[in-house]
Design a protein around this motif. Structure first.
Motif, short mmCIF file in Angstrom:
data_model
loop_
_atom_site.label_atom_id
_atom_site.label_comp_id
_atom_site.label_asym_id
_atom_site.label_seq_id
_atom_site.Cartn_x
_atom_site.Cartn_y
_atom_site.Cartn_z
N THR A 182 -36.67 58.44 -40.56
CA THR A 182 -37.53 59.31 -40.85
C THR A 182 -38.22 60.37 -39.84
O THR A 182 -39.01 59.41 -39.01
CB THR A 182 -38.72 59.23 -41.93
OG1 THR A 182 -39.76 58.33 -41.09
CG2 THR A 182 -37.94 58.30 -43.22
N ALA A 183 -38.86 61.37 -39.83
CA ALA A 183 -38.75 62.11 -39.01
C ALA A 183 -40.17 63.37 -40.00
O ALA A 183 -39.23 64.31 -41.03
CB ALA A 183 -38.47 62.97 -38.07
N GLY A 184 -41.01 63.99 -39.50
CA GLY A 184 -41.92 65.67 -40.45
C GLY A 184 -42.56 65.26 -41.46
O GLY A 184 -42.99 65.64 -42.22
N PHE A 185 -42.44 63.35 -41.36
CA PHE A 185 -43.67 63.67 -42.32
C PHE A 185 -43.86 61.77 -42.68
O PHE A 185 -43.07 60.64 -41.79
CB PHE A 185 -42.48 63.54 -44.28
CG PHE A 185 -41.93 62.43 -44.12
CD1 PHE A 185 -42.24 61.97 -45.35
CD2 PHE A 185 -40.03 62.94 -44.26
CE1 PHE A 185 -41.30 60.73 -45.69
CE2 PHE A 185 -39.20 61.90 -44.83
CZ PHE A 185 -39.80 60.44 -45.00
N LEU B 295 -36.62 68.52 -51.55
CA LEU B 295 -35.14 68.80 -50.73
C LEU B 295 -34.59 69.62 -50.92
O LEU B 295 -34.37 70.26 -51.84
CB LEU B 295 -34.79 67.50 -51.42
CG LEU B 295 -33.51 66.65 -51.60
CD1 LEU B 295 -33.34 66.36 -49.66
CD2 LEU B 295 -32.71 66.00 -51.96
N LEU B 296 -34.33 69.92 -49.99
CA LEU B 296 -33.58 71.63 -49.37
C LEU B 296 -32.08 71.04 -49.23
O LEU B 296 -31.80 71.96 -49.76
CB LEU B 296 -33.50 72.37 -48.23
CG LEU B 296 -35.36 72.89 -48.11
CD1 LEU B 296 -35.87 72.85 -46.77
CD2 LEU B 296 -35.54 73.50 -49.51
N ALA B 297 -31.52 70.14 -48.62
CA ALA B 297 -29.99 70.09 -48.65
C ALA B 297 -29.98 68.87 -48.62
O ALA B 297 -30.58 67.80 -47.65
CB ALA B 297 -29.47 71.16 -47.28
N GLY C 22 -40.67 72.53 -45.06
CA GLY C 22 -41.27 71.53 -43.93
C GLY C 22 -41.13 71.03 -42.41
O GLY C 22 -41.39 70.68 -41.83
N GLY C 23 -40.00 70.78 -42.40
CA GLY C 23 -39.14 69.90 -41.66
C GLY C 23 -38.55 68.65 -41.29
O GLY C 23 -38.63 67.78 -40.67
N GLY C 24 -39.77 67.87 -42.54
CA GLY C 24 -39.17 66.08 -42.73
C GLY C 24 -37.19 66.37 -43.04
O GLY C 24 -36.88 66.54 -43.63
#
Length: 143
Positions: A75-78, A89-91, A110-112
């Protein structure tokens, strides 16, 4: 309204699932990796784009998505320990690496990200029956 039940075994299938879960709301506490089962699963409130009305706010549905043959999760960004955290969730995408193996990437606003190292692509999305009026229709600004 019909409940969705979709399976992805290749990138084209995953693109269909990704379109159906775009703008899904996911609590961090509702994501998890079962190492013994080699499964990563998440519960979400997905926006039902296929029943969207031009002037209405639309519908959200409770849904489950899981990936099998998972070897690693990064995981990254959160903060994965922030159980009260909420992500949008974007994609979902798949990057082939070696034969059928590859990397599934879940991209959040937000980049997570959540990156799953998988032996092969195998995903299932199922609506769980609950549906309700959405508070608002998701909207995106174009950069």
């Amino acid at each position: 309204m019909t409940d969705l039940k979709l399976m992805a075994l290749d990138t084209e299938d995953l693109d269909v699932i990704s379109a159906h879960v775009q703008d899904a709301v996911v609590r961090v506490a509702d994501m998890g990796y079962a190492r013994g089962d080699r499964r990563f699963a998440l519960l979400m409130n997905r926006y039902d784009w296929e029943s969207d009305k031009p002037r209405g706010k639309g519908v959200r549905k409770r849904a489950a998505l899981h990936f099998d043959a998972v070897q690693s999760v990064v995981t990254a960004g959160f903060d994965p320990n922030a159980h009260d955290g909420v992500l949008s969730l974007l994609a979902i995408s798949f990057i082939p690496l070696d034969g059928p193996a590859g990397m599934v990437e879940l991209s959040f606003a937000g980049g997570g990200t959540v990156r799953l190292g998988v032996e092969c692509l195998e995903a299932r999305l199922s609506d769980l029956g609950a549906a309700w009026a959405a508070a608002a229709k998701p909207a995106h600004t174009l950069d």
